[in-house]
Write an enzyme that holds these catalytic residues in place. Structure first.
Site, PDB file in Angstrom:
ATOM      1  N   THR A 269       1.187  27.676   0.057  1.00 21.44           N
ATOM      2  CA  THR A 269       2.258  28.502  -0.483  1.00 21.44           C
ATOM      3  C   THR A 269       2.562  28.111  -1.926  1.00 21.44           C
ATOM      4  OG1 THR A 269       4.460  29.380  -0.006  1.00 21.44           O
ATOM      5  CG2 THR A 269       4.137  27.009   0.302  1.00 21.44           C
ATOM      6  N   GLN A 291      10.147  25.250  -2.302  1.00 24.35           N
ATOM      7  CA  GLN A 291       8.768  25.613  -1.992  1.00 24.35           C
ATOM      8  C   GLN A 291       7.941  24.374  -1.712  1.00 24.35           C
ATOM      9  OE1 GLN A 291       8.884  28.804  -1.896  1.00 24.35           O
ATOM     10  NE2 GLN A 291       6.863  29.108  -1.025  1.00 24.35           N
ATOM     11  N   HIS A 294       7.376  22.820   1.919  1.00 26.74           N
ATOM     12  CA  HIS A 294       6.489  23.403   2.927  1.00 26.74           C
ATOM     13  C   HIS A 294       5.323  22.485   3.259  1.00 26.74           C
ATOM     14  CE1 HIS A 294       7.850  27.490   3.791  1.00 26.74           C
ATOM     15  NE2 HIS A 294       8.181  27.625   2.522  1.00 26.74           N
ATOM     16  N   GLU A 361       2.286  33.977  -5.357  1.00 25.14           N
ATOM     17  CA  GLU A 361       2.769  34.492  -4.072  1.00 25.14           C
ATOM     18  C   GLU A 361       4.227  34.907  -4.211  1.00 25.14           C
ATOM     19  OE1 GLU A 361       3.291  32.853   0.531  1.00 25.14           O
ATOM     20  OE2 GLU A 361       3.044  31.447  -1.124  1.00 25.14           O
ATOM     21  N   HIS A 362       5.050  34.001  -4.729  1.00 20.45           N
ATOM     22  CA  HIS A 362       6.464  34.281  -5.002  1.00 20.45           C
ATOM     23  C   HIS A 362       6.708  34.082  -6.490  1.00 20.45           C
ATOM     24  CE1 HIS A 362       6.208  32.286  -0.965  1.00 20.45           C
ATOM     25  NE2 HIS A 362       6.944  33.320  -0.594  1.00 20.45           N
ATOM     26  N   ASP A 395      12.381  34.629   2.279  1.00 16.32           N
ATOM     27  CA  ASP A 395      11.778  33.983   3.443  1.00 16.32           C
ATOM     28  C   ASP A 395      12.451  34.402   4.738  1.00 16.32           C
ATOM     29  OD1 ASP A 395       9.895  32.591   2.001  1.00 16.32           O
ATOM     30  OD2 ASP A 395      11.068  30.751   1.880  1.00 16.32           O
ATOM     31  N   GLU A 449     -30.002  63.636  -5.044  1.00 15.07           N
ATOM     32  CA  GLU A 449     -30.017  62.280  -4.513  1.00 15.07           C
ATOM     33  C   GLU A 449     -31.246  62.023  -3.642  1.00 15.07           C
ATOM     34  OE1 GLU A 449     -26.281  61.525  -2.600  1.00 15.07           O
ATOM     35  OE2 GLU A 449     -25.195  61.377  -4.507  1.00 15.07           O
ATOM     36  N   HIS A 454     -29.948  66.253   4.128  1.00 17.19           N
ATOM     37  CA  HIS A 454     -28.536  66.600   3.966  1.00 17.19           C
ATOM     38  C   HIS A 454     -28.399  68.076   3.620  1.00 17.19           C
ATOM     39  CE1 HIS A 454     -27.921  62.316   3.966  1.00 17.19           C
ATOM     40  NE2 HIS A 454     -26.620  62.429   3.728  1.00 17.19           N
TER      41      HIS A 454
END
Length: 469
Positions: A269, A291, A294, A361-362, A395, A449, A454
């Site tokens: 994190t 933070q 964690h 992330e934050h 959170d 192509e 097709h």
């Protein structure tokens, strides 16, 4: 080549055994490099999923071949818990909810309420576009059939992650939801919660109406969802697995890519704070520490154009670290690790370039006119605006989701949402007349192509005669 000035600073001295520092990276005085060159100057934790992949491979294959027996062995080996069964009994879920502290229950219920408000608004509806008269394309959104959700249970337990995974899955309309979390050791002799996931995890599941819960952790839990396990208490295979976890969970997700869908390979994190001289150093230091608690690999990064603020934050870190709980095992290693730093820049404008290169992330914006600065950010999992929107709010109770991209992946990936559990399916409906009108273009492109079959598929519908050919 641009060379930043990097030095160790700060005290954070607590005992003779630890003398942590938070480093500084000085990017002032020169034009900032571009793209990857700037990103390479910024701090980041080492997180080698590829190396972990080889270690989780035998664990995953053991679950494939031995099912529940492999899960029981893994719980004893890695969690120190002797299990008799992996599926959590319904009574244990009900008992956990009944025993839940009323204040914790009220907090969880409010978190659920706010998360539902935000995620319900993310629902998508089908839409039909008339391309030509008689020709339509409809995009409909269909939830995955079954998901396996993971709630970590190592250094900390995360009932909040149960909410963040379950709510968007439910709001997307997923019909079958199972959850896994590691078994916990008994806390005292005769502890009925021993051998089960943490009671608060179980209570959160009960609040959300999730009755399929397994005491399984790490790579083995991901393998259980990917392969399924036979037997009356077995787990049916899931289409998708989501939820945060350690490097072993991330490696298992990579191992099963293609067999199951995943949200992301979550790394350690991280928080980045973009701040100027108007920021309160007490707030900034507290948010960096929040933070860091964690994990020892958690990243805490301050980007500022104010040397005075940097000095004040360093000074404020010392008493706040000394007063917090997980000092030696998490906070100090995280703040002093290579993944954390104070980054000095010449201006908020340069700071914006740095945080966009970092892709946190934050990301907190604590500057003058924070909302205007936040509006210019392109790369972040979630952005927290001003002094009264700390990451801790997100959170738990902002209503936003806290399962977010890490390791710079915010430059290309989003956090968990209702959309994560939906698949867009196009429904093409053309009449004979509408197909005839465009058939010659289809044949022309097919032949360009070198895919003549097709074109033949179109000609077959018009007796080999295509208008315009």
């Amino acid at each position: 080549m641009y060379q930043p000035v990097i030095r160790a600073t700060g005290g954070l001295r607590r005992s003779a055994r630890i003398d942590p520092v938070i480093s500084r990276i000085d990017l002032r005085g020169d034009t900032l490099p571009e793209g990857g060159d700037l990103r390479d100057l910024l701090p980041r934790a080492e997180f080698d999923v590829e190396a972990a992949l080889e270690k989780v491979r035998p664990l995953c294959e053991d679950v494939r071949h031995r099912g529940t027996a492999a899960l029981i062995d893994a719980a004893e080996k890695f969690d120190g818990v002797a299990l008799e069964r992996v599926r959590v009994p319904a009574k244990a879920l009900a008992d956990a909810l009944e025993a839940l502290d009323p204040a914790v229950r009220a907090a969880l219920e409010e978190s659920i309420r706010r998360a539902r408000l935000v995620h319900r608004a993310q629902r998508r509806s089908s839409h039909t576009t008339q391309v030509v008269p008689g020709g339509t394309v409809t995009e409909k959104w269909v939830p995955v059939g079954r998901v396996g959700l993971y709630a970590p249970g190592g250094r900390s337990v995360y009932p909040s992650s149960v909410i963040m995974n379950v709510v968007p899955a439910q709001e997307a309309g997923v019909e079958s939801i199972a959850l896994a979390s590691p078994a916990q050791k008994p806390r005292y002799p005769g502890d009925a919660a021993g051998g089960l996931p943490h009671p608060t995890i179980l209570a959160a599941c009960a609040l959300l109406g999730i009755d399929e819960v397994y005491a399984a952790g790490g790579a083995s839990a991901v393998a259980m969802f990917a392969y399924g396990t036979p037997g009356p208490d077995g787990c049916a295979p899931a289409n998708m697995v989501t939820g945060p976890g350690n490097i072993w969970v991330a490696a298992a997700k990579r191992y099963f890519t293609g067999r199951i869908g995943i949200d992301a390979e979550a790394g350690p994190t991280e928080i980045a704070v973009l701040a100027d001289a108007t920021a309160d150093p007490v707030h900034v230091a507290a948010d960096l520490i929040s933070q860091a608690e964690h994990d020892p690999l958690a990243a805490a990064v301050l980007v500022t154009d104010s040397a005075e603020l940097a000095d004040a934050v360093e000074k404020e870190l010392e008493p706040q670290v000394a007063a917090t709980k997980h000092i030696e095992d998490r906070v100090v290693p995280a703040l002093s690790g290579r993944q954390s730093a104070i980054v000095l820049v010449d201006s908020v404008e340069d700071g914006l370039r740095v945080v966009d290169a970092y892709g946190a992330e934050h990301l907190e914006i604590q500057t003058a006119d924070a909302a205007a600065v936040a509006a210019r950010v392109r790369n972040a999992g979630a952005i927290f605006v001003g002094p009264y929107a700390p990451v801790s709010l997100g959170d738990y109770c902002a209503g936003s989701n806290h399962v977010l991209p890490t390791g710079g992946c915010a430059c290309h990936s989003s956090g968990l949402s209702v959309q994560s559990f939906l698949r867009g399916i196009h429904i093409v409906d053309y009449s004979e007349e509408a197909l005839a009108e465009v058939a010659h273009h289809v044949v022309t492109l097919a032949e360009a192509e070198d895919l003549p079959a097709h074109g033949a598929a179109l000609k077959a519908r018009f007796a080999w005669k295509v208008p315009g050919k």
